[in-house]
Enzyme design. Structure first.
Site, PDB file in Angstrom:
ATOM      1  N   ASP A   1      -6.416  11.113  -3.313  1.00 45.90           N
ATOM      2  CA  ASP A   1      -6.653   9.852  -4.037  1.00 45.90           C
ATOM      3  C   ASP A   1      -6.417   8.614  -3.195  1.00 45.90           C
ATOM      4  O   ASP A   1      -6.717   7.500  -3.638  1.00 45.90           O
ATOM      5  CB  ASP A   1      -5.746   9.806  -5.279  1.00 45.90           C
ATOM      6  CG  ASP A   1      -6.257  10.751  -6.346  1.00 45.90           C
ATOM      7  OD1 ASP A   1      -5.552  11.712  -6.680  1.00 45.90           O
ATOM      8  OD2 ASP A   1      -7.398  10.551  -6.797  1.00 45.90           O
TER       9      ASP A   1
ATOM     10  N   HIS B   1       2.098  15.676  -3.068  1.00 46.16           N
ATOM     11  CA  HIS B   1       1.243  16.702  -3.691  1.00 46.16           C
ATOM     12  C   HIS B   1       2.100  17.920  -3.992  1.00 46.16           C
ATOM     13  O   HIS B   1       2.996  18.262  -3.222  1.00 46.16           O
ATOM     14  CB  HIS B   1       0.102  17.102  -2.736  1.00 46.16           C
ATOM     15  CG  HIS B   1      -1.043  17.763  -3.443  1.00 46.16           C
ATOM     16  ND1 HIS B   1      -1.035  19.087  -3.778  1.00 46.16           N
ATOM     17  CD2 HIS B   1      -2.209  17.268  -3.897  1.00 46.16           C
ATOM     18  CE1 HIS B   1      -2.168  19.387  -4.393  1.00 46.16           C
ATOM     19  NE2 HIS B   1      -2.888  18.292  -4.490  1.00 46.16           N
TER      20      HIS B   1
HETATM   21  C1  SDX Z   1      -4.299  15.006  -7.567  1.00 48.45           C
HETATM   22  O1  SDX Z   1      -2.790  19.658  -8.166  1.00 48.45           O
HETATM   23  C2  SDX Z   1      -3.818  19.221  -7.570  1.00 48.45           C
HETATM   24  O2  SDX Z   1      -4.465  19.906  -6.789  1.00 48.45           O
HETATM   25  C3  SDX Z   1      -4.188  17.787  -7.897  1.00 48.45           C
HETATM   26  C4  SDX Z   1      -5.333  17.220  -7.066  1.00 48.45           C
HETATM   27  C5  SDX Z   1      -6.639  17.913  -7.381  1.00 48.45           C
HETATM   28  O3  SDX Z   1      -7.527  17.910  -6.521  1.00 48.45           O
HETATM   29  O4  SDX Z   1      -6.795  18.337  -8.551  1.00 48.45           O
HETATM   30  O5  SDX Z   1      -5.061  17.375  -5.683  1.00 48.45           O
HETATM   31  C6  SDX Z   1      -5.566  15.748  -7.385  1.00 48.45           C
HETATM   32  O6  SDX Z   1      -3.819  14.908  -8.663  1.00 48.45           O
HETATM   33  C7  SDX Z   1      -3.618  14.439  -6.356  1.00 48.45           C
HETATM   34  C8  SDX Z   1      -2.249  13.774  -6.701  1.00 48.45           C
HETATM   35  C9  SDX Z   1      -2.524  12.345  -7.185  1.00 48.45           C
HETATM   36  N1  SDX Z   1      -1.285  11.752  -7.724  1.00 48.45           N
HETATM   37  C10 SDX Z   1      -0.636  10.777  -7.066  1.00 48.45           C
HETATM   38  O7  SDX Z   1      -0.970  10.339  -5.956  1.00 48.45           O
HETATM   39  C11 SDX Z   1       0.557  10.204  -7.820  1.00 48.45           C
HETATM   40  C12 SDX Z   1       1.766  10.089  -6.884  1.00 48.45           C
HETATM   41  N2  SDX Z   1       2.180  11.453  -6.525  1.00 48.45           N
HETATM   42  C13 SDX Z   1       3.319  12.007  -7.219  1.00 48.45           C
HETATM   43  O8  SDX Z   1       3.489  11.612  -8.544  1.00 48.45           O
HETATM   44  C14 SDX Z   1       3.572  13.470  -6.907  1.00 48.45           C
HETATM   45  O9  SDX Z   1       3.503  13.603  -5.542  1.00 48.45           O
HETATM   46  C15 SDX Z   1       2.727  14.537  -7.568  1.00 48.45           C
HETATM   47  C16 SDX Z   1       2.708  14.418  -9.055  1.00 48.45           C
HETATM   48  C17 SDX Z   1       1.350  14.505  -7.027  1.00 48.45           C
HETATM   49  C18 SDX Z   1       3.338  15.895  -7.192  1.00 48.45           C
HETATM   50  O10 SDX Z   1       4.599  15.858  -7.665  1.00 48.45           O
HETATM   51  P1  SDX Z   1       5.552  17.142  -7.634  1.00 48.45           P
HETATM   52  O11 SDX Z   1       5.035  18.206  -6.767  1.00 48.45           O
HETATM   53  O12 SDX Z   1       5.865  17.495  -9.034  1.00 48.45           O
HETATM   54  O13 SDX Z   1       6.789  16.557  -6.887  1.00 48.45           O
HETATM   55  P2  SDX Z   1       7.978  15.909  -7.645  1.00 48.45           P
HETATM   56  O14 SDX Z   1       7.466  14.952  -8.695  1.00 48.45           O
HETATM   57  O15 SDX Z   1       8.878  17.009  -8.066  1.00 48.45           O
HETATM   58  O16 SDX Z   1       8.640  15.047  -6.486  1.00 48.45           O
HETATM   59  C19 SDX Z   1       9.498  15.686  -5.548  1.00 48.45           C
HETATM   60  C20 SDX Z   1      10.263  14.552  -4.904  1.00 48.45           C
HETATM   61  C21 SDX Z   1      10.830  13.580  -5.937  1.00 48.45           C
HETATM   62  O17 SDX Z   1      12.015  12.997  -5.393  1.00 48.45           O
HETATM   63  P3  SDX Z   1      13.463  13.461  -6.030  1.00 48.45           P
HETATM   64  O18 SDX Z   1      13.388  13.172  -7.525  1.00 48.45           O
HETATM   65  O19 SDX Z   1      13.547  14.946  -5.741  1.00 48.45           O
HETATM   66  O20 SDX Z   1      14.456  12.606  -5.296  1.00 48.45           O
HETATM   67  O21 SDX Z   1       9.372  13.785  -4.092  1.00 48.45           O
HETATM   68  C22 SDX Z   1       9.300  12.456  -4.596  1.00 48.45           C
HETATM   69  C23 SDX Z   1       9.798  12.495  -6.024  1.00 48.45           C
HETATM   70  O22 SDX Z   1      10.335  11.255  -6.395  1.00 48.45           O
HETATM   71  N3  SDX Z   1       7.893  12.055  -4.589  1.00 48.45           N
HETATM   72  C24 SDX Z   1       7.498  10.822  -4.337  1.00 48.45           C
HETATM   73  C25 SDX Z   1       6.094  10.870  -4.443  1.00 48.45           C
HETATM   74  N4  SDX Z   1       5.711  12.109  -4.759  1.00 48.45           N
HETATM   75  C26 SDX Z   1       6.828  12.842  -4.856  1.00 48.45           C
HETATM   76  N5  SDX Z   1       8.182   9.689  -4.041  1.00 48.45           N
HETATM   77  C27 SDX Z   1       7.433   8.569  -3.849  1.00 48.45           C
HETATM   78  N6  SDX Z   1       6.079   8.551  -3.936  1.00 48.45           N
HETATM   79  C28 SDX Z   1       5.380   9.662  -4.229  1.00 48.45           C
HETATM   80  N7  SDX Z   1       4.050   9.610  -4.316  1.00 48.45           N
END
Ligand code: SDX
Length: 383
Positions: free
Chosen positions: A315, A261
């Site tokens: 989720d 998140h």
């Molecule tokens: C919702 O914003 C909100 O409040 C949203 C929400 C709401 O109520 O409206 O809470 C609802 O959208 C919840 C999130 C649902 N999405 C997912 O579950 C999809 C999987 N999650 C990720 O795609 C990610 O965690 C995000 C998009 C939710 C947040 O991403 P960020 O904050 O932009 O983090 P990032 O993409 O910059 O990742 C940072 C690091 C990365 O590694 P590096 O490239 O630095 O090596 O963390 C890793 C990412 O690869 N990472 C994950 C991961 N989430 C982040 N690695 C594996 N699995 C994951 N789920």
């Protein structure tokens, strides 16, 4: 005014000043208008919470009754919208059907009387009332059946499940579902709410605002993740397969749906409550094998990625609740949208109170003083 530094995704960049909800990502706190979401989940209903979010205070009994009866009255949709939905392909995604029909609402109601509190209240009532009806209508029509009319004897969540499944759900299932809507109602400036605010800031009508937000919520990195979680649990299939599956995702830098998140660096408090709701449903309606797999997934992901602040988000468990209620997986995100209409409308109203059109700047990374090359002199470029 000098431009600030460019932050990808506007991470930690305030885009608004808001009194609607508060999140502490380190402590796992979520409050709606200052009330802890745990307390609201226990004592409130979705509609009462929607009222709180939109109008800024808990309604008196009289205010709540008036709000609920207005919404009951406006649940029906124009027959032309129903006829339009009959032309949608059955294979279309319900989020695309919802975005289209939400925008179509704007064709029927006078636009942009945004300085008239009566217009504002009517738009709030119509959108909260009609969005569930449109989600349920598309579900029945894509199965080749006629949609069924809302039943004014039933409360908000019971009526939605009735329109969706053609059966009146039992009280526990309806209550669990209503709490799910409450938990998904609002979450500060997430991507779809930000879309709503940007659209609202141009002073367009609230139906366009909600249609814009629905399109944003559909993405798998946002609201679409709950659908992807169920696909992932089905792909894993057995508890024994969890660890190798997760290790493979991490090795190949694949996102594990339902985890991580932008704000929460601990377990999303909504995930904790949804997990409890899932367990309550399983007691009542029988166990779900996917839950055992989900528990193992959460354990392994926490072991591997917890140190990086990657924990279960809203989720991850919601799909298990909806699946137990026999809701098709591709309706999970439209249900998220039904709930989040409350938050989008709260931010729409707040935006109008102190509006300034969103128009950020950019850091230009292109060239200057480029010549115009005649077509016969050009070489093939990258596409
Ligand atoms: C919702 O914003 C909100 O409040 C949203 C929400 C709401 O109520 O409206 O809470 C609802 O959208 C919840 C999130 C649902 N999405 C997912 O579950 C999809 C999987 N999650 C990720 O795609 C990610 O965690 C995000 C998009 C939710 C947040 O991403 P960020 O904050 O932009 O983090 P990032 O993409 O910059 O990742 C940072 C690091 C990365 O590694 P590096 O490239 O630095 O090596 O963390 C890793 C990412 O690869 N990472 C994950 C991961 N989430 C982040 N690695 C594996 N699995 C994951 N789920």
């Amino acid at each position: 005014m000098t431009a600030c530094e460019y932050i990808p995704g506007l991470e930690n960049v305030p885009a608004a000043q808001s009194a609607i909800s508060y999140v502490d990502g380190q402590k796992g706190i979520l409050e709606y208008r200052g009330i802890a979401v745990e307390e609201l989940a226990q004592k409130s209903t979705f509609l009462e919470t929607a009222y709180l979010l939109i109008w800024g205070h808990l309604p008196t009994a009289e205010e709540l009754n008036a709000f609920e009866s207005d919404i009951r009255y406006h649940r029906r949709i124009k027959y032309r919208i129903r006829d339009m939905m009959k032309c949608f392909p059955e294979s279309g995604h319900p989020m695309d059907a919802l975005q289209t029909s939400a925008a179509a609402l704007g064709l029927f109601y006078s636009r942009r009387a945004l300085n008239d509190p009566q217009y504002i209240r009517q738009a709030v009532v119509r959108l909260l009332a009609k969005i569930p009806t449109m989600v349920a209508a598309f579900q029945l029509m894509r199965k080749g059946n006629d949609p069924i009319q809302p039943n004014d004897e039933l409360d908000y969540s019971t009526n939605f499940l009735y329109m969706l499944t053609e059966r009146v759900p039992d009280t526990i299932a309806a209550r669990v579902f209503d709490v799910c809507l409450l938990l998904h109602a609002e979450h500060t400036i997430n991507a779809s709410t930000f879309s709503a605010m940007v659209t609202a800031s141009t002073m367009t009508d609230p139906y366009a605002v909600v249609a814009s937000a629905v399109g944003t919520l559909a993405g798998p990195l946002h609201g679409g993740a709950n659908e992807e979680v169920m696909t992932m649990l089905a792909e894993i299939g057995t508890i024994e397969n969890v660890r190798p599956y997760i290790e493979d995702c991490i090795a190949n830098k694949k996102r594990i749906m339902g985890f991580g998140h932008r704000v929460y660096k601990v377990k999303d408090p909504r995930a904790t409550i949804l997990q409890q709701l899932a367990e309550r449903l399983f007691e009542q309606m029988g166990h779900d094998h996917f839950y055992d797999i989900a528990l193992e997934v959460e354990k392994v992901v926490e072991e591997k990625l917890g140190h990086r602040g990657i924990y279960a988000n809203v989720d991850f468990y919601s799909g298990l609740v909806y699946g137990k209620l026999r809701i098709p997986t591709d309706l999970f995100t439209p249900i998220f949208a039904i709930a989040r209409v409350a938050g989008w409308l709260a931010h729409w109203r707040e935006q109008l109170d102190a509006n300034r059109i969103f128009r950020p700047t950019q850091i230009y990374s292109g060239n200057h003083n480029q010549p115009y090359i005649l077509i016969q002199d050009r070489v093939r470029g990258e596409e």
